[in-house]
Design a protein around this motif. Structure first.
Motif, PDB file in Angstrom:
ATOM      1  N   LEU A   1      15.540 -22.692 -13.905  1.00 57.73           N
ATOM      2  CA  LEU A   1      16.385 -21.505 -13.908  1.00 57.73           C
ATOM      3  C   LEU A   1      15.623 -20.295 -13.381  1.00 57.73           C
ATOM      4  N   SER A   2      14.327 -20.229 -13.666  1.00 58.95           N
ATOM      5  CA  SER A   2      13.514 -19.148 -13.120  1.00 58.95           C
ATOM      6  C   SER A   2      13.563 -19.149 -11.596  1.00 58.95           C
ATOM      7  N   HIS A   3      13.434 -20.337 -11.010  1.00 60.59           N
ATOM      8  CA  HIS A   3      13.483 -20.425  -9.544  1.00 60.59           C
ATOM      9  C   HIS A   3      14.853 -20.025  -9.016  1.00 60.59           C
ATOM     10  N   ARG A   4      15.896 -20.494  -9.673  1.00 55.33           N
ATOM     11  CA  ARG A   4      17.245 -20.141  -9.223  1.00 55.33           C
ATOM     12  C   ARG A   4      17.449 -18.616  -9.251  1.00 55.33           C
ATOM     13  N   LEU A   5      17.030 -17.977 -10.329  1.00 59.04           N
ATOM     14  CA  LEU A   5      17.192 -16.522 -10.417  1.00 59.04           C
ATOM     15  C   LEU A   5      16.323 -15.815  -9.380  1.00 59.04           C
TER      16      LEU A   5
ATOM     17  N   LEU B   1       2.666 -30.409 -12.977  1.00 59.66           N
ATOM     18  CA  LEU B   1       3.998 -30.653 -13.535  1.00 59.66           C
ATOM     19  C   LEU B   1       5.086 -29.947 -12.737  1.00 59.66           C
ATOM     20  N   ALA B   2       4.790 -28.758 -12.238  1.00 59.94           N
ATOM     21  CA  ALA B   2       5.794 -28.007 -11.487  1.00 59.94           C
ATOM     22  C   ALA B   2       5.937 -28.482 -10.049  1.00 59.94           C
ATOM     23  N   TYR B   3       4.812 -28.815  -9.407  1.00 56.18           N
ATOM     24  CA  TYR B   3       4.833 -28.989  -7.959  1.00 56.18           C
ATOM     25  C   TYR B   3       4.593 -30.412  -7.453  1.00 56.18           C
ATOM     26  N   LEU B   4       4.186 -31.311  -8.305  1.00 54.83           N
ATOM     27  CA  LEU B   4       3.846 -32.645  -7.823  1.00 54.83           C
ATOM     28  C   LEU B   4       4.699 -33.760  -8.414  1.00 54.83           C
ATOM     29  N   ARG B   5       5.612 -33.432  -9.293  1.00 56.29           N
ATOM     30  CA  ARG B   5       6.520 -34.459  -9.810  1.00 56.29           C
ATOM     31  C   ARG B   5       7.684 -34.685  -8.854  1.00 56.29           C
TER      32      ARG B   5
ATOM     33  N   ARG C   1      17.343 -30.313  -2.959  1.00 52.29           N
ATOM     34  CA  ARG C   1      17.035 -29.295  -1.943  1.00 52.29           C
ATOM     35  C   ARG C   1      16.222 -28.152  -2.551  1.00 52.29           C
ATOM     36  N   MET C   2      16.602 -27.749  -3.756  1.00 53.08           N
ATOM     37  CA  MET C   2      15.870 -26.677  -4.424  1.00 53.08           C
ATOM     38  C   MET C   2      14.432 -27.087  -4.707  1.00 53.08           C
ATOM     39  N   LEU C   3      14.248 -28.323  -5.160  1.00 50.87           N
ATOM     40  CA  LEU C   3      12.916 -28.803  -5.500  1.00 50.87           C
ATOM     41  C   LEU C   3      12.028 -28.869  -4.257  1.00 50.87           C
ATOM     42  N   ALA C   4      12.584 -29.315  -3.140  1.00 56.42           N
ATOM     43  CA  ALA C   4      11.813 -29.382  -1.902  1.00 56.42           C
ATOM     44  C   ALA C   4      11.331 -28.002  -1.489  1.00 56.42           C
ATOM     45  N   GLU C   5      12.172 -27.032  -1.637  1.00 54.43           N
ATOM     46  CA  GLU C   5      11.791 -25.656  -1.303  1.00 54.43           C
ATOM     47  C   GLU C   5      10.728 -25.132  -2.257  1.00 54.43           C
ATOM     48  N   MET C   6      10.901 -25.393  -3.542  1.00 54.58           N
ATOM     49  CA  MET C   6       9.978 -24.889  -4.558  1.00 54.58           C
ATOM     50  C   MET C   6       8.585 -25.507  -4.405  1.00 54.58           C
ATOM     51  N   GLN C   7       8.514 -26.772  -4.013  1.00 53.03           N
ATOM     52  CA  GLN C   7       7.245 -27.482  -3.959  1.00 53.03           C
ATOM     53  C   GLN C   7       6.588 -27.465  -2.578  1.00 53.03           C
ATOM     54  N   HIS C   8       7.251 -26.927  -1.590  1.00 52.81           N
ATOM     55  CA  HIS C   8       6.787 -27.050  -0.203  1.00 52.81           C
ATOM     56  C   HIS C   8       5.390 -26.481   0.016  1.00 52.81           C
ATOM     57  N   LEU C   9       5.146 -25.274  -0.446  1.00 55.87           N
ATOM     58  CA  LEU C   9       3.858 -24.632  -0.181  1.00 55.87           C
ATOM     59  C   LEU C   9       2.715 -25.392  -0.847  1.00 55.87           C
TER      60      LEU C   9
END
Length: 233
Positions: A14-18, A58-62, A216-224
């Motif tokens: 939800l933090s990412h969505r906001l 946990l946030a970026y590699l799962r 799609r959201m996860l791909a964007e969040m983890q890309h960097l």
């Protein structure tokens, strides 16, 4: 399933969505408000993840199926009214959940006790905008009604038992229903029609099953992080 992981995933997603509202909020004041709420949730996620393992991993590699967040929090922002409906449903649930946890003796009690005040602000902010939009113009009322109706089917999952989370889910649901009904009534809106608890139409995020927008959201969040493994800043 770790309860800390489930609650942490709720807060992170939800933090990412906001955060996606940055540069797109309807007014500057809301740009700041939504960013502050997002940062509060990110702080909660970090603390909860620290109870389980490395927060960055946990946030970026799962992978998608390893996330245990509610399907509600992963839903796209939509228009501003849609975002407010999602926030009203979730922050009301989270406030009542943390109040129960803060009064208990579990490992979550210290976090919940600290988080209750900020979550109360999140709920108050969502309630304020629900009243403002619902009892506003014909257009704002229609949009608020549409947002509430579209997300209603995802709310039942909040009251499914989570292993390791020692709360009274029936009492939590009853209190949530009363509070949401009261807010919507004051906003000249009605509680959306839908199946009662136990047969609600959606909700398998706790089992790792997610809706299409989440990938799609996860791909964007983890890309960097995935593009530059091991990088430090």
């Amino acid at each position: 399933m770790s309860a800390a992981l489930a609650l942490g995933d709720d807060a992170l997603v939800l933090s990412h969505r906001l955060g996606e509202w940055a540069g797109h909020a309807p007014v500057l004041e809301e740009e700041v408000a939504l960013a502050n709420i997002a940062l509060d949730l990110l702080g909660q996620a970090r603390i909860l993840f620290s109870l389980v393992g490395d927060e960055d991993e946990l946030a970026y590699l799962r992978e998608e199926r390893a996330f245990r967040n509610l399907q509600l929090v992963e839903q796209p922002n939509g228009d501003f009214a849609h975002t407010i409906a999602r926030q009203l449903y979730f922050s009301t649930y989270q406030l009542f959940l943390y109040e129960q946890l803060a009064a208990g003796k579990s490992a979550f009690a210290p976090l919940a006790a600290k988080a209750v005040k900020e979550v109360a602000y999140h709920q108050d902010h969502a309630e304020h905008w629900t009243l403002r939009l619902g009892d506003g113009t014909a257009e704002s009322r229609a949009r608020m009604r549409q947002g509430c109706a579209a997300l209603w089917k995802f709310t039942g999952e909040m009251f499914q038992p989570v292993e390791g989370l020692d709360v009274d889910h029936q009492a939590l649901e009853a209190r949530w229903r009363d509070a949401i009904g009261e807010v919507l009534e004051r906003a000249t809106l009605t509680v959306p029609e839908g199946p009662r608890s136990g047969a609600w139409a959606a909700g398998a995020g706790r089992q790792g099953l997610h809706t299409e927008p989440f990938g799609r959201m996860l791909a964007e969040m983890q890309h960097l992080h995935r593009s530059h493994p091991g990088a430090t800043w």
